[in-house]
Each structure stands twice: as structure tokens, then as C-alpha cells.
Design a protein around this motif. Structure first.
Motif, PDB file in Angstrom:
ATOM      1  N   SER A 353       2.987  17.111  23.321  1.00  0.00           N
ATOM      2  CA  SER A 353       4.304  16.473  23.172  1.00  0.00           C
ATOM      3  C   SER A 353       4.224  15.279  22.226  1.00  0.00           C
ATOM      4  N   LEU A 354       3.190  14.473  22.394  1.00  0.00           N
ATOM      5  CA  LEU A 354       3.027  13.283  21.561  1.00  0.00           C
ATOM      6  C   LEU A 354       2.789  13.666  20.100  1.00  0.00           C
ATOM      7  N   ARG A 355       2.047  14.742  19.882  1.00  0.00           N
ATOM      8  CA  ARG A 355       1.797  15.192  18.504  1.00  0.00           C
ATOM      9  C   ARG A 355       3.100  15.649  17.839  1.00  0.00           C
ATOM     10  N   ILE A 356       3.915  16.379  18.599  1.00  0.00           N
ATOM     11  CA  ILE A 356       5.188  16.847  18.050  1.00  0.00           C
ATOM     12  C   ILE A 356       6.101  15.654  17.739  1.00  0.00           C
ATOM     13  N   ALA A 357       6.148  14.702  18.647  1.00  0.00           N
ATOM     14  CA  ALA A 357       6.970  13.511  18.420  1.00  0.00           C
ATOM     15  C   ALA A 357       6.493  12.750  17.186  1.00  0.00           C
ATOM     16  N   ASN A 358       5.174  12.634  17.049  1.00  0.00           N
ATOM     17  CA  ASN A 358       4.595  11.859  15.952  1.00  0.00           C
ATOM     18  C   ASN A 358       4.901  12.464  14.585  1.00  0.00           C
TER      19      ASN A 358
END
Length: 495
Positions: A353-358
Motif C-alpha cells: 500500500s505504501l509503495r502504491i501511495a508513494n
């Protein structure tokens, strides 16, 4: 509807919106707005008190009651802070005045009879939509025959059974917010409810308990009539607060076409509640952007298909990422939100999730703790597995848990890891905001873009932006000016 009658059971109704302490007074609440419009149309005298304003105290409610002398007080509230709400109602009944209390809203619809079991001072409870139920109660229909109503009889609490959901929403009187203090809300913005209900089955969502799973929509003409009403009164900014505005693509196009046909002028629409990615298309997003849909929130929720499946989202991460990209390319300002703590979710899943947000093009992202609310599938799952680290009666009465404090953990996802998510996300969100603000301000020079992006992404700016009316309205004016310039530039490029 008929005008007021001498035979009415209740003739003076005070409608009250209790504060949840989770949201500031951004805009008038549409729920009691519809109830007020219903009473007005029926010729029943009413007054309003919206207690979501920071300067509105409990004593103000007591003064309003003394001044207006209602015979029925209708109170709407969310589950958050329900114990305080019950205490307030008890204190109101101790004022020594002759009135009855009916409660409604999300909490009443979710827990039904429990509301009246927990608070003896509540005389009636309205389940689900309240327009017809409240009107029948006021008009004098036998209490035992009013569907959707919970009442007391001979010491017993009796629920008359579910009322059919209103199918033709066009027949409902539109809110005009006449007795609301419109100038005090943080945004000069009108909420629009263009549909009710959601057919999907997300495990954390209580919409099915409140508005049902059957989707019911107003006609495009009826929706745009309401928009035009407010434009003539100086409003150009609207928040569409539907639970599933884009469910039927054809209807979205028809609303956009009707707006265009009437040549209403500059408008801003915000999709604040979040839309499903799998219901968005490139053509739809472009058409929406053309008529003023400038802010779109996409409910991402999970970072991979495993988590989405556990949430019963019924869509894929590939579809979601594609939709986010299309929304950004349409020229809209995109917000994206995730939830943290899905069944079977681990720290490795959250890293997805954090990678997609980033790497996303979103202007702003949010990672929210999953908060189990009563009678949702998530609540039942956590309770069944004994995963609560904070009991519901505690976290549902403490607003701090609705922001960053986890209330349950699982053997594969600890409290410590959940808290770590918030720290990492804060850095990502600040970076994204700086990047997007910098891009918008490049029209005014590199120095303005650099300084402006740092200021906007700061904690102090964000706090004031969401809590100060004058500051928020000033920033919205600047944003609108920038949007107009971007629109002109985009049209030149397209030509």
C-alpha cells in the motif's frame, strides 16, 4: 404534502445535530436538512440547532429549547460519543419541560432497540430514512402502525419493523437550509445527496445498515435543479456526499450533460466520500472534469488483491491504479485513502500500500485505522476472535481512536506495526503534497512553487486549513483561481 393540522400529534419540532467530535462544521448536515424540508413542506413549525460548530455548547441547546418550546425534539447522531449523547438527553429531560425525544441517524439505524435500552429518556427511535417516519409520527398516525419506528409501550420496547426504502427520491422536498447558519460553516459549500444506498459489501462499512444495499438515484434533471437553485443564491461549490455516485455511468454522463445544457457557469464539485475505481472510465472522468468535478477521492483501501479480497472490495489493485492514473490525467485533484488492519493483512501487505501511495499521482493520501462499528462484518469478526485491545464502549466514546490509535490487533499484525504505518505514511503524504502543489504553482515561478509547496505541506497549514473558516475560504478562492488557469491551459493544449 398537506399543510399543518390542529389534529397533529406534534406541532413544534426542534431538529438537532449532535457533534461527533470527529468532524468540524465543514458544511450543513444533509440529513436534518431533508427532515427540515419535509416538515416545512407539511406546514409543521420547526427550528434547527447544529451543534457541530465549535462555539456551540450544551447550554445553547437548553436555551434553544426554552426559547422555542418544542413538543418534539429530533436528534441525529453518529455512533462516536454515543454515551455523551445519552447523558445529554437525560439532562434535557430533567429540564422539567414537556417534550418527547426521537433519535435517528447512523447510530440508531445500526443498533436499533439498544439505543432505547441504554437510554430510558428516549421516547422514540427512527431506523433508516426518517422523512416519512417523522412526518407520520407528527401527523398522529397510530404509533404501532408507523414502520421504521421504535417506541415504548407498557414498559416494553417495540420495533414496528423495517420501512421500505424511498424509491422515488425526486419526490422528497430538497433541503434549502433556511434556518441553518450557513455563513458559519468552514466552507461555502452545499452538500448534495444525489443517490442513496450501496450494493457492495465492504466488511467495515455500515451504509447497508443505514441506507440499505438497494441503489436509488434522483433523476439528472432533479439533481441539476438543486444545483441551479444554489447557484442563483451565490453558491458554486458542492460536495457530493453519495456513497456510490458513479455506480451507473450513464447517469453520471446525463448529469454532466444537463449541467452543460443549462450553461450555469463555473462550478466546483467534490467527491468527498470516495468512489469505486472499477466504476470510473477515461471518458467519464474527462466529462466530469469538463463540468467542474475538480476533486475526486478514490477509495483504494488495500495495497494488493489479497487484502482487497479480505475486505470484500470486489475489485483489483490493477483496476484501482489505472483509475487513479486516469483521474489525474483528466486534470482532477485526486485524493486516495487506504485502511489499515484488514483480516489477514500483514506488515508486508501494508508495504505494498505504501509503495502504491508513494508512486501515485494523488495530491493527498490517507491511511486510516480500521474502526469496527457495531453490527458490521468487521466488528463481528474482531469480536469473535477476541482481537480487541480496546473495548468498543471505550473507543467509540473517545474520538482520538478514530484518527491514529489502533483498537484491535491480530497474531500477524501487531499494534507496533500498525503505529509504524502512520509514521511512514506521514512522510509519503508530505512528499506527495509538496510535489503536487509545486506543479500547480509553477505557473507563478520557481520560487513561489518551492516556498508554496513547503508551506502547504506543513502540519500547521493543514490544521488551520481544516479548522478555520476564513482561512479555508481564502485558500479555496486561490485554488479556484489556479484551477481556472489550468483549465484554460488544458483547453489550449487539447485544441
Amino acid at each position: 404534502m398537506n399543510r399543518g393540522k390542529k389534529s397533529d400529534r406534534y406541532k413544534r419540532i426542534l431538529l438537532v445535530q449532535f457533534p461527533s467530535d470527529r468532524c468540524t462544521s465543514m458544511r450543513p448536515p444533509p440529513g436534518i436538512g431533508y427532515l427540515a424540508a419535509t416538515l416545512k413542506s407539511a406546514g409543521i413549525e420547526y427550528d434547527i440547532l447544529d451543534m457541530t460548530f465549535p462555539d456551540c455548547e450544551f447550554e445553547d441547546l437548553k436555551n434553544k429549547i426554552r426559547e422555542f418550546k418544542p413538543d418534539l425534539i429530533g436528534i441525529s447522531f453518529f455512533t462516536l460519543m454515543y454515551k455523551r449523547h445519552y447523558q445529554w438527553i437525560k439532562e434535557l429531560k430533567n429540564m422539567g419541560m414537556d417534550f418527547r425525544v426521537i433519535c435517528g441517524g447512523p447510530h440508531a439505524s445500526s443498533v436499533k432497540e439498544d439505543v432505547m435500552k441504554d437510554c430510558d429518556e428516549i421516547d422514540y427511535c427512527c431506523v433508516n430514512e426518517g422523512e416519512e417516519t417523522l412526518l407520520e409520527l407528527c401527523r398522529g398516525k397510530p404509533v404501532s402502525e408507523i414502520k421504521g419506528l421504535i417506541h415504548r409501550e407498557c414498559g416494553k420496547i417495540i420495533y414496528n419493523g423495517d420501512r421500505d426504502f424511498i424509491k422515488d427520491l425526486d419526490n422528497l422536498p430538497k433541503p434549502t437550509f433556511e434556518k441553518f447558519e450557513l455563513g458559519k460553516y468552514i466552507q461555502k459549500e452545499i452538500p448534495l445527496v444525489t443517490s442513496r444506498g450501496c450494493p457492495f459489501r465492504c466488511i467495515f462499512c455500515s451504509v447497508r445498515l443505514v441506507m440499505g444495499r438497494g441503489f436509488r438515484a434522483r433523476t439528472p434533471k432533479n439533481v441539476v435543479d438543486e444545483i441551479e437553485y444554489w447557484v442563483k443564491r451565490g453558491y458554486k461549490q458542492f460536495a457530493i456526499v453519495d456513497d456510490n455516485f458513479t455506480l451507473i455511468g450513464e447517469r453520471v454522463f446525463e448529469i454532466c450533460n444537463e449541467i452543460d445544457r443549462r450553461e450555469i457557469g463555473y462550478l466546483e464539485f467534490r467527491l468527498n466520500n470516495g468512489v469505486r475505481a472499477d466504476r470510473l472510465t477515461k471518458d467519464m472522468l474527462i466529462r466530469m472534469r469538463d463540468v467542474g468535478f475538480r476533486f475526486i477521492q478514490i477509495a483504494v483501501e488495500g495495497g494488493n488483491n489479497k487484502v482487497l479480497k479480505s475486505l470484500h472490495k470486489d475489485e483489483t489493485i490493477e483496476t484501482i491504479e489505472t483509475a487513479m492514473k486516469m483521474a489525474c490525467e483528466s486534470g482532477a485533484e485526486v485524493y486516495a485513502n487506504w485502511v489499515v488492519g484488514a483480516p489477514d493483512e500483514t506488515w508486508e501487505d501494508v508495504k505494498d500500500s505504501l509503495r502504491i501511495a508513494n508512486r501515485s499521482c494523488a495530491f493527498k493520501t490517507d491511511f486510516l485505522n480500521l474502526i469496527p462499528t457495531p453490527n458490521t462484518e468487521l466488528f463481528e469478526w474482531v469480536e469473535k476472535n477476541n482481537y480487541f485491545v480496546v473495548q468498543p464502549e471505550v473507543y467509540l466514546n473517545d474520538p482520538s481512536y478514530f484518527y491514529r490509535k489502533p483498537v484491535f490487533e491480530t497474531p500477524i499484525f501487531s499494534i507496533e506495526d500498525r503505529l509504524r504505518v502512520q509514521k511512514v505514511h506521514k512522510l509519503i503524504n508530505r512528499k506527495l503534497m509538496r510535489k503536487m502543489v509545486h506543479r500547480k504553482l509553477r505557473l507563478y515561478g520557481k520560487l513561489v512553487a518551492m516556498v508554496g509547496s513547503m508551506i502547504v505541506a506543513s502540519d500547521i497549514f493543514q490544521y488551520v486549513f481544516y479548522n478555520n473558516r476564513d482561512f479555508r475560504r481564502s485558500v479555496d478562492l486561490v485554488r479556484s483561481t489556479i484551477q481556472v488557469r489550468e483549465d484554460k491551459k488544458r483547453r489550449k493544449v487539447s485544441v
